[in-house]
Structure formats: C-alpha cells, structure tokens
Design a protein around this motif. Structure first.
Motif, PDB file in Angstrom:
ATOM      1  N   UNK A 105      -7.374  10.942 -70.351  1.00 21.83           N
ATOM      2  CA  UNK A 105      -5.549  10.889 -70.277  1.00 21.83           C
ATOM      3  C   UNK A 105      -4.782  11.002 -71.326  1.00 21.83           C
ATOM      4  N   UNK A 106      -3.821  11.778 -71.976  1.00 22.09           N
ATOM      5  CA  UNK A 106      -3.593  11.077 -73.221  1.00 22.09           C
ATOM      6  C   UNK A 106      -1.773  10.493 -73.193  1.00 22.09           C
ATOM      7  N   UNK A 107      -2.351   9.729 -72.506  1.00 19.63           N
ATOM      8  CA  UNK A 107      -0.704   8.533 -71.880  1.00 19.63           C
ATOM      9  C   UNK A 107      -1.763   7.305 -72.289  1.00 19.63           C
ATOM     10  N   UNK A 108      -1.161   6.007 -72.437  1.00 21.93           N
ATOM     11  CA  UNK A 108      -1.617   4.890 -72.971  1.00 21.93           C
ATOM     12  C   UNK A 108      -1.731   4.321 -71.337  1.00 21.93           C
ATOM     13  N   UNK A 109      -2.563   3.645 -71.171  1.00 23.52           N
ATOM     14  CA  UNK A 109      -4.289   2.582 -69.966  1.00 23.52           C
ATOM     15  C   UNK A 109      -3.041   0.966 -69.931  1.00 23.52           C
ATOM     16  N   UNK A 110      -2.244   1.226 -70.772  1.00 21.47           N
ATOM     17  CA  UNK A 110      -1.869  -0.296 -70.926  1.00 21.47           C
ATOM     18  C   UNK A 110      -0.728  -0.497 -70.821  1.00 21.47           C
ATOM     19  N   UNK A 111       0.301  -1.021 -69.239  1.00 24.08           N
ATOM     20  CA  UNK A 111       1.120  -1.126 -69.293  1.00 24.08           C
ATOM     21  C   UNK A 111       2.148  -1.547 -70.236  1.00 24.08           C
ATOM     22  N   UNK A 112       1.982  -2.567 -70.881  1.00 22.13           N
ATOM     23  CA  UNK A 112       2.631  -3.019 -71.829  1.00 22.13           C
ATOM     24  C   UNK A 112       2.958  -2.316 -72.476  1.00 22.13           C
ATOM     25  N   UNK A 113       1.964  -0.575 -72.590  1.00 24.96           N
ATOM     26  CA  UNK A 113       2.156   0.221 -74.100  1.00 24.96           C
ATOM     27  C   UNK A 113       3.216   1.107 -73.546  1.00 24.96           C
ATOM     28  N   UNK A 114       3.751   1.189 -72.237  1.00 25.27           N
ATOM     29  CA  UNK A 114       4.574   1.870 -71.925  1.00 25.27           C
ATOM     30  C   UNK A 114       6.137   1.760 -72.615  1.00 25.27           C
ATOM     31  N   UNK A 115       6.569   1.622 -72.997  1.00 30.95           N
ATOM     32  CA  UNK A 115       8.272   1.171 -73.371  1.00 30.95           C
ATOM     33  C   UNK A 115       7.703   2.179 -74.800  1.00 30.95           C
ATOM     34  N   UNK A 116       7.599   1.522 -75.329  1.00 29.23           N
ATOM     35  CA  UNK A 116       7.291   1.612 -76.803  1.00 29.23           C
ATOM     36  C   UNK A 116       6.792   3.465 -76.411  1.00 29.23           C
ATOM     37  N   UNK A 117       6.075   3.648 -75.890  1.00 23.64           N
ATOM     38  CA  UNK A 117       5.318   5.607 -76.253  1.00 23.64           C
ATOM     39  C   UNK A 117       6.632   5.909 -75.572  1.00 23.64           C
ATOM     40  N   UNK A 118       7.142   5.781 -74.038  1.00 21.16           N
ATOM     41  CA  UNK A 118       8.283   6.050 -74.084  1.00 21.16           C
ATOM     42  C   UNK A 118       8.908   6.326 -74.925  1.00 21.16           C
ATOM     43  N   UNK A 119       9.569   5.419 -75.968  1.00 21.69           N
ATOM     44  CA  UNK A 119      10.669   5.465 -76.894  1.00 21.69           C
ATOM     45  C   UNK A 119      10.330   6.455 -77.601  1.00 21.69           C
ATOM     46  N   UNK A 120       9.121   6.411 -77.762  1.00 24.37           N
ATOM     47  CA  UNK A 120       8.462   7.585 -79.381  1.00 24.37           C
ATOM     48  C   UNK A 120       9.051   8.886 -78.089  1.00 24.37           C
TER      49      UNK A 120
END
Length: 206
Positions: free
Chosen positions: A79-94
């Motif tokens: 999958x082309x989304x983060x695997x770690x929960x602590x990556x989700x906020x920064x990823x979502x912001x971008x």
C-alpha cells in the motif's frame, strides 16, 4: 479495471499513477466532464471523474476513496500509505495541502477558460491561484531535507503524498511558471525531477 477521466484532471492522474506504481492493469477512457457528460453519467450520476470501474462492476468515485480501495487491494505491505500510526498526521497534512492546491488550480482554470468572457472574475481566479501556490509553499516548508535525492515525504518510501506533490508541482508549473519553479520550490522541484520522468508518471502526462 477501467479508469474514466482525462489526464488533464490532476485527480484522474493521481489515480492513474498509483495504478501504474502498483502494477494494477487498467483500461483508460479519456472522457471530459465538459465534453462527455452523457458518457460519464453512465458511470455515475454525479458525473464526476475519476471514476474507477472495478473488476466486479462496482464504480468508485472520488480519488481519495479510490486510492484507499487500491491500497486495500494490494495489502499493507504494498500500500502507498504509511504503515506506522505516528506517520499519519504529517502524511495527511501533505496530502491535504497537495489536494487543496490542486482544487484551487482547477478552480482558477475553470474561471478563466470555461465561463463566458463577460462573466469571468479575474480577481477570483487570481485569489484561487494564490491559494494553490500557498499550498505548494506549505509542502515545501514541510519537505524533508534530501527530498528528491532519495528522501520521500513519509517513512522513506514512495506514498500517495509524493504522487500528489509531484502532480501539484507540475500543475503549478503549467499554470504559473513565474511562481512555481526550482528557484521558489527547490525540494518539490527535485522530487518532480526524480519521479516525473519515470514510466508511472510519464504515461499520464496530459
């Protein structure tokens, strides 16, 4: 699968690039919501692109929902989304800044190119374009050092955030090269230089 929508739409492009990266075969119908409304309405009553016709006949709309479905199809390891929960906020912001910028670029384009000349509101188009460029600047400010030189926006690997960022930058270059260029956005430019010529992106060039 069948992807419905012309690549002039950056939202169709981001789905097509993801399909290419994930090596999911698909047919492409380059239909425009302006010129092919009746054909698109046969796929969805909202007359919206992208539409993705799945192998079982289900038609999905909205690029975010489609990309989430593609991630489910290939499983968490691909999958082309983060695997770690602590990556989700920064990823979502971008992603939020990239898709927001694309929405504003599209709004500016429609204002000046699709309205009757006597109804065009140039100030509104300029405001939308300024918002779009603001979104690109926000991504640039959040970009990791080395972006485009081996670094990515999330977890050191390609995700939907990078795909959306490249498409947003390319859209900005076509729309306002005076404001969107390597001098003003060097990290986004490097990422685009690295990824833009690859087959997954190049095959979707509008």
């Amino acid at each position: 699968m069948r992807l419905v929508g012309a690549f002039i739409s950056p939202f169709v492009r981001r789905v097509a690039v993801a399909l290419n990266v994930l090596e999911l075969p698909f047919e492409h119908e380059a239909l425009s919501v302006v010129e092919n409304r009746s054909e698109i309405s046969s796929y969805n009553d909202l007359v919206r692109v992208p539409s993705l016709v799945l192998d079982d006949g289900e038609v999905m709309i909205d690029s975010n929902q489609i990309l989430a479905e593609l991630d489910r199809m290939v499983g968490p390891e691909r999958a082309l989304c983060p695997r770690q929960l602590d990556s989700l906020r920064a990823y979502g912001q971008i992603l939020a800044y990239a898709t927001g910028a694309l929405e504003k670029f599209v709004a500016a384009f429609y204002e000046v190119s699709r309205r009757p000349p006597e109804t065009v509101w140039p100030e509104w188009a300029a405001r939308c374009k300024a918002q779009a460029i603001g979104g690109l600047m926000a991504m640039e400010a959040r970009a990791p050092e080395g972006l485009g030189d081996g670094a990515y926006f999330s977890e050191g690997r390609l995700t939907h955030a990078d795909i959306a960022a490249v498409i947003a930058y390319q859209t900005g270059v076509r729309t306002d090269p005076g404001a969107v260029n390597p001098a003003s956005l060097p990290r986004l430019a490097r990422l685009t230089t690295a990824l833009g010529p690859t087959p997954a992106f190049a095959a979707t060039s509008p």
